[in-house]
Design an enzyme around this catalytic site. Structure first.
Site, PDB file in Angstrom:
ATOM      1  N   GLU A  61       0.882  -1.299   0.115  1.00 35.40           N
ATOM      2  CA  GLU A  61       0.084   0.044   0.019  1.00 35.40           C
ATOM      3  C   GLU A  61       0.932   1.333   0.050  1.00 35.40           C
ATOM      4  O   GLU A  61       0.538   2.290  -0.604  1.00 35.40           O
ATOM      5  CB  GLU A  61      -0.628  -0.063   1.327  1.00 35.40           C
ATOM      6  CG  GLU A  61      -2.115   1.041   1.236  1.00 35.40           C
ATOM      7  CD  GLU A  61      -2.967   0.802   2.234  1.00 35.40           C
ATOM      8  OE1 GLU A  61      -3.677  -0.261   2.333  1.00 35.40           O
ATOM      9  OE2 GLU A  61      -3.101   1.514   3.085  1.00 35.40           O
ATOM     10  N   ASP A  62       2.047   1.149   0.843  1.00 35.64           N
ATOM     11  CA  ASP A  62       2.969   2.471   0.992  1.00 35.64           C
ATOM     12  C   ASP A  62       4.148   2.509   0.430  1.00 35.64           C
ATOM     13  O   ASP A  62       4.704   3.551   0.734  1.00 35.64           O
ATOM     14  CB  ASP A  62       2.671   2.825   2.414  1.00 35.64           C
ATOM     15  CG  ASP A  62       1.344   3.126   3.072  1.00 35.64           C
ATOM     16  OD1 ASP A  62       0.529   3.405   2.259  1.00 35.64           O
ATOM     17  OD2 ASP A  62       1.116   2.449   4.257  1.00 35.64           O
TER      18      ASP A  62
HETATM   19  P1  NDP Z   1      -6.229   8.853   7.534  1.00 37.85           P
HETATM   20  O1  NDP Z   1      -6.618   7.719   6.709  1.00 37.85           O
HETATM   21  O2  NDP Z   1      -5.779  10.213   6.678  1.00 37.85           O
HETATM   22  O3  NDP Z   1      -5.185   8.571   8.537  1.00 37.85           O
HETATM   23  C1  NDP Z   1      -5.111   7.577   9.269  1.00 37.85           C
HETATM   24  C2  NDP Z   1      -4.265   6.385   8.980  1.00 37.85           C
HETATM   25  O4  NDP Z   1      -2.952   6.948   9.201  1.00 37.85           O
HETATM   26  C3  NDP Z   1      -4.170   5.185  10.105  1.00 37.85           C
HETATM   27  O5  NDP Z   1      -5.256   4.392   9.302  1.00 37.85           O
HETATM   28  C4  NDP Z   1      -2.668   4.746  10.106  1.00 37.85           C
HETATM   29  O6  NDP Z   1      -2.638   3.733   8.671  1.00 37.85           O
HETATM   30  C5  NDP Z   1      -1.900   5.916   9.656  1.00 37.85           C
HETATM   31  N1  NDP Z   1      -1.214   6.650  10.777  1.00 37.85           N
HETATM   32  C6  NDP Z   1       0.144   7.137  10.655  1.00 37.85           C
HETATM   33  N2  NDP Z   1       0.470   7.532  11.866  1.00 37.85           N
HETATM   34  C7  NDP Z   1      -0.510   7.248  12.688  1.00 37.85           C
HETATM   35  C8  NDP Z   1      -0.662   7.796  13.960  1.00 37.85           C
HETATM   36  N3  NDP Z   1       0.355   8.350  14.576  1.00 37.85           N
HETATM   37  N4  NDP Z   1      -1.817   7.353  14.714  1.00 37.85           N
HETATM   38  C9  NDP Z   1      -2.759   6.958  13.803  1.00 37.85           C
HETATM   39  N5  NDP Z   1      -2.744   6.551  12.632  1.00 37.85           N
HETATM   40  C10 NDP Z   1      -1.775   6.754  11.856  1.00 37.85           C
HETATM   41  O7  NDP Z   1      -7.304   9.418   8.441  1.00 37.85           O
HETATM   42  P2  NDP Z   1      -8.880   9.239   8.356  1.00 37.85           P
HETATM   43  O8  NDP Z   1      -9.033   7.893   8.459  1.00 37.85           O
HETATM   44  O9  NDP Z   1      -9.236  10.116   9.486  1.00 37.85           O
HETATM   45  O10 NDP Z   1      -9.128   9.697   6.903  1.00 37.85           O
HETATM   46  C11 NDP Z   1     -10.359   9.528   6.567  1.00 37.85           C
HETATM   47  C12 NDP Z   1     -10.972  10.493   5.477  1.00 37.85           C
HETATM   48  O11 NDP Z   1     -11.289  11.639   6.200  1.00 37.85           O
HETATM   49  C13 NDP Z   1      -9.899  10.734   4.453  1.00 37.85           C
HETATM   50  O12 NDP Z   1     -10.797  10.804   3.255  1.00 37.85           O
HETATM   51  C14 NDP Z   1      -9.579  12.323   5.097  1.00 37.85           C
HETATM   52  O13 NDP Z   1      -9.028  12.808   3.737  1.00 37.85           O
HETATM   53  C15 NDP Z   1     -10.725  12.952   5.327  1.00 37.85           C
HETATM   54  N6  NDP Z   1     -10.614  13.952   6.218  1.00 37.85           N
HETATM   55  C16 NDP Z   1     -11.363  13.892   7.501  1.00 37.85           C
HETATM   56  C17 NDP Z   1     -11.167  15.116   8.475  1.00 37.85           C
HETATM   57  C18 NDP Z   1     -12.004  14.914   9.803  1.00 37.85           C
HETATM   58  O14 NDP Z   1     -12.055  15.685  10.242  1.00 37.85           O
HETATM   59  N7  NDP Z   1     -12.674  13.880   9.936  1.00 37.85           N
HETATM   60  C19 NDP Z   1     -10.498  16.191   7.958  1.00 37.85           C
HETATM   61  C20 NDP Z   1      -9.742  15.901   6.876  1.00 37.85           C
HETATM   62  C21 NDP Z   1      -9.742  14.879   6.000  1.00 37.85           C
HETATM   63  P3  NDP Z   1      -1.815   2.587   8.586  1.00 37.85           P
HETATM   64  O15 NDP Z   1      -1.841   1.833   9.527  1.00 37.85           O
HETATM   65  O16 NDP Z   1      -1.881   2.255   6.994  1.00 37.85           O
HETATM   66  O17 NDP Z   1      -0.262   3.372   8.371  1.00 37.85           O
END
Ligand code: NDP
Ligand code: ZN
Length: 175
Positions: A61-62
């Site tokens: 994925e990354d």
């Molecule tokens: P992301 O998917 O952007 O980020 C979460 C992912 O980041 C985790 O699943 C993990 O994935 C990885 N990760 C890396 N560092 C950390 C850490 N320190 N702690 C936890 N996770 C970490 O976030 P969302 O799931 O919230 O995004 C969902 C959607 O919402 C997106 O489409 C986003 O653009 C949108 N969005 C939502 C906002 C809101 O306020 N709810 C604001 C802006 C955008 P892994 O295990 O794969 O590394």
């Protein structure tokens, strides 16, 4: 050949320039190692394929890693588990998140173990080492989404599911 050590070496190399989203920008490889640690040392999962797939779980994925490489280096069974926990990055983010919930119940048992560990580790990170710019509401949304995914994974490993439930208890509550 010790495949677990080989996988750690491989994932560390592939993730070498990546960081987690926390304020300290922790090295990315800490996260796959944390999954394997939860599986092996908290849930006592002994299946090497699961531990190795946990180490490799974000390489497709990354990073530029391909399925063919994983098959060649680690075999089809491990590559298949990694594939099952890999989102289709050509889809919009919201759709990917919806599909994780929809597909959770139908992935293999071994992939469910890796996914449970991933969600446990991410909830723990959000509790103690959160992405630096996330408001409480975004953390809350993440906890609820992770819960919805895990509800589809249940019935495979009670101890792991309990570890998830404990990490979920730490969710931020609305004030
Ligand atoms: P992301 O998917 O952007 O980020 C979460 C992912 O980041 C985790 O699943 C993990 O994935 C990885 N990760 C890396 N560092 C950390 C850490 N320190 N702690 C936890 N996770 C970490 O976030 P969302 O799931 O919230 O995004 C969902 C959607 O919402 C997106 O489409 C986003 O653009 C949108 N969005 C939502 C906002 C809101 O306020 N709810 C604001 C802006 C955008 P892994 O295990 O794969 O590394
Ligand atoms: Zn992950």
């Amino acid at each position: 050949m010790n495949k677990l050590i080989q996988a750690i070496n491989f994932a560390a190399d592939r993730h070498r320039n990546q960081r987690r989203k926390d304020v300290h920008a922790s090295p990315y490889i800490n996260h796959p190692i944390a999954l394997a640690n939860v599986l092996a040392n908290e849930a006592f999962v002994e299946d090497d394929c699961v531990l190795i797939a946990a180490i490799l779980h974000d390489t497709l994925e990354d990073t530029e890693t391909t399925e063919t490489e994983l098959v060649q280096l680690f075999g089809q069974e491990i590559a298949d588990i990694v594939l099952e926990v890999t989102d289709d990055k050509t889809l919009p983010k919201a759709e990917r998140k919806r599909l994780q919930i929809e597909h959770a119940a139908s992935i293999s048992r071994l992939a469910k173990l890796v996914k449970l560990a991933d969600k446990i580790c991410n909830l723990r990170d959000i509790t103690s080492n959160p992405p630096s710019n996330w408001p409480e509401e975004r953390k809350r949304e993440y906890f609820e989404w992770a819960r919805a995914v895990v509800d589809g994974l249940r019935g495979v490993h009670p101890a792991l599911e309990q570890l998830f439930d404990e990490s979920y208890k730490a969710r931020p509550l609305p004030s």
